[in-house]
Design an enzyme around this catalytic site. Structure first.
Site, short mmCIF file in Angstrom:
data_model
loop_
_atom_site.label_atom_id
_atom_site.label_comp_id
_atom_site.label_asym_id
_atom_site.label_seq_id
_atom_site.Cartn_x
_atom_site.Cartn_y
_atom_site.Cartn_z
N ARG A 49 -22.30 5.46 4.36
CA ARG A 49 -22.40 5.00 2.98
C ARG A 49 -23.80 4.51 2.65
NH1 ARG A 49 -18.02 0.53 3.32
NH2 ARG A 49 -18.75 0.57 5.46
N GLU B 94 -21.46 -18.04 14.63
CA GLU B 94 -20.73 -17.03 13.86
C GLU B 94 -19.29 -16.94 14.35
OE1 GLU B 94 -21.51 -12.58 12.17
OE2 GLU B 94 -21.73 -12.86 14.34
N TRP C 162 -25.11 -12.20 6.47
CA TRP C 162 -23.91 -11.86 5.71
C TRP C 162 -24.17 -11.87 4.20
CZ3 TRP C 162 -19.28 -10.03 7.29
CH2 TRP C 162 -18.97 -10.12 8.66
N TYR D 57 -12.01 -10.95 8.32
CA TYR D 57 -11.95 -11.50 9.67
C TYR D 57 -11.17 -12.80 9.82
CZ TYR D 57 -15.35 -7.91 10.84
OH TYR D 57 -15.98 -6.71 11.02
N CYS E 60 -14.83 -4.25 11.16
CA CYS E 60 -15.22 -3.31 12.22
C CYS E 60 -14.48 -3.66 13.51
CB CYS E 60 -16.72 -3.35 12.44
SG CYS E 60 -17.67 -2.75 11.03
N ARG F 285 -12.95 -0.26 15.30
CA ARG F 285 -12.81 1.03 14.62
C ARG F 285 -14.17 1.70 14.45
NH1 ARG F 285 -14.99 1.31 9.64
NH2 ARG F 285 -15.46 -0.69 8.67
N SER F 286 -15.21 0.86 14.26
CA SER F 286 -16.57 1.34 14.02
C SER F 286 -17.50 0.41 14.79
CB SER F 286 -16.88 1.30 12.52
OG SER F 286 -18.23 1.64 12.27
N ASP G 290 -21.39 -0.35 15.88
CA ASP G 290 -22.85 -0.24 15.84
C ASP G 290 -23.35 -0.67 17.22
OD1 ASP G 290 -25.57 -0.66 15.54
OD2 ASP G 290 -25.38 -2.10 13.89
N ASN H 35 -20.66 -8.52 19.46
CA ASN H 35 -19.22 -8.43 19.64
C ASN H 35 -18.81 -8.73 21.07
OD1 ASN H 35 -19.43 -5.49 17.61
ND2 ASN H 35 -18.90 -7.54 16.89
N HIS I 142 -21.42 4.39 17.64
CA HIS I 142 -22.56 5.10 17.08
C HIS I 142 -23.87 4.33 17.19
CE1 HIS I 142 -20.74 2.72 13.75
NE2 HIS I 142 -22.00 2.38 13.52
N LEU I 143 -24.94 5.07 17.05
CA LEU I 143 -26.28 4.52 16.88
C LEU I 143 -26.80 4.98 15.52
CD1 LEU I 143 -27.86 5.28 20.37
CD2 LEU I 143 -27.31 3.01 19.49
N TYR I 144 -27.28 4.03 14.72
CA TYR I 144 -27.98 4.43 13.51
C TYR I 144 -29.28 5.13 13.91
CZ TYR I 144 -24.75 1.79 10.60
OH TYR I 144 -23.63 1.35 9.96
#
Length: 270
Positions: free
Chosen positions: A25, A62, A84, A99, A151, A171-172, A174, A182, A212-214
């Site tokens: 996105r 956090e 955020w 969350y 995520c 689910r996703s 980074d 995380n 994934h990696l951006y």
């Protein structure tokens, strides 16, 4: 024993070698794989990555914010956490029902609230052999009320012979920027719950959907992969803590954290 940080580093290598390009996105695409798992045995130390310097107090505060069950970022601002802010409802300090709100204030069909996290802790005490001690942040009926769909979507506890394990589903994921947070935060949560129920924190497992990696992080990931991990630090929890809401910064003591320098990169806002 192989250093457990290599579990994480091998995942980055797998994504770089075999990942497939996908749009997002945002302005940066990703290279990703679907279906991955990493495991961290707490006997090897607390899994705060050493191949780049991690901000322990930032990720701790956090997590305490998640645990508090609020969607207001005032507490984060008090501790210098501003990342955020790009997701806030316009003109407010609120992020919607994300969350921690789902962890602590899940809505039943009749409109009453259910504290999933406290329920899970009580289940570990009363029904330790249960296979259903799960906390879920993915409330499909309230996704439109979340400024960011979660995520890290759900986690499950297992207590066997006094050893507590926690499995997280992402689910996703980074993997360069988000994953180190995380991993450390859910390891902290594992330690916190184990402390409350008198168990040994044994293992954190993370299962990822889209890992994934951006593409703007790949060069930084390759730099990190050149570095050899240091031994993991040790984490001690101290103090008279009776409930999950009693934990404060002073209850956490991180010992012998040695790391390579920080790798500064941009947060991808999508």
């Amino acid at each position: 024993m192989t250093h457990p940080e290599y579990e994480y580093l091998k995942l980055m290598v797998e994504i770089i070698k075999n990942g497939k390009s996908k749009p997002t996105r945002g302005i940066h695409g990703i290279t990703s794989i679907f279906g991955a798992q990493v495991r961290f045995d707490m006997r090897a130390g607390f899994p705060l990555l050493t191949t780049k310097k991690m901000p322990f107090k930032t990720l701790l505060h956090e997590l305490l914010w998640f645990v508090s069950g609020t969607s207001d970022v005032t507490y984060l601002h008090e501790h210098g956490i501003k990342y955020w802010d790009g997701f806030l409802h316009e003109g407010s300090n609120d992020l919607g029902r994300i969350y921690g709100v789902q962890w602590r204030h899940w809505k039943r069909p009749d409109g009453s609230e259910f504290d999933q996290l406290q329920w899970a802790i009580e289940q570990l005490k009363m029904s330790p052999d249960s296979k259903g001690i799960i906390v879920n942040a993915w409330n499909a009926g309230e996704l439109d009320d979340m400024r960011l769909p979660p995520c890290h979507t759900m986690f499950q506890f297992d207590l066997t012979k006094g050893k507590l394990r926690l499995q997280l589903y992402q689910r996703s994921w980074d993997v360069f920027l988000g994953a180190p947070f995380n991993i450390a935060q859910y390891a902290l949560l594992l330690h916190m719950v184990a402390y409350l129920i008198g168990a040994e924190p044994r293992e954190l497992i993370v299962a990822a959907g889209n890992a994934h990696l951006y593409k703007n992080h790949i060069a930084d990931a390759k730099e990190q992969l050149k570095r050899k991990p240091y031994p993991f630090p040790r984490l001690k929890l101290v103090g008279d803590v009776e409930t999950i809401d009693d934990f404060k910064e002073e209850n956490f003591i991180l010992e012998n954290y040695q790391s390579h320098p920080r790798i500064k990169t941009d947060l991808v806002i999508v």
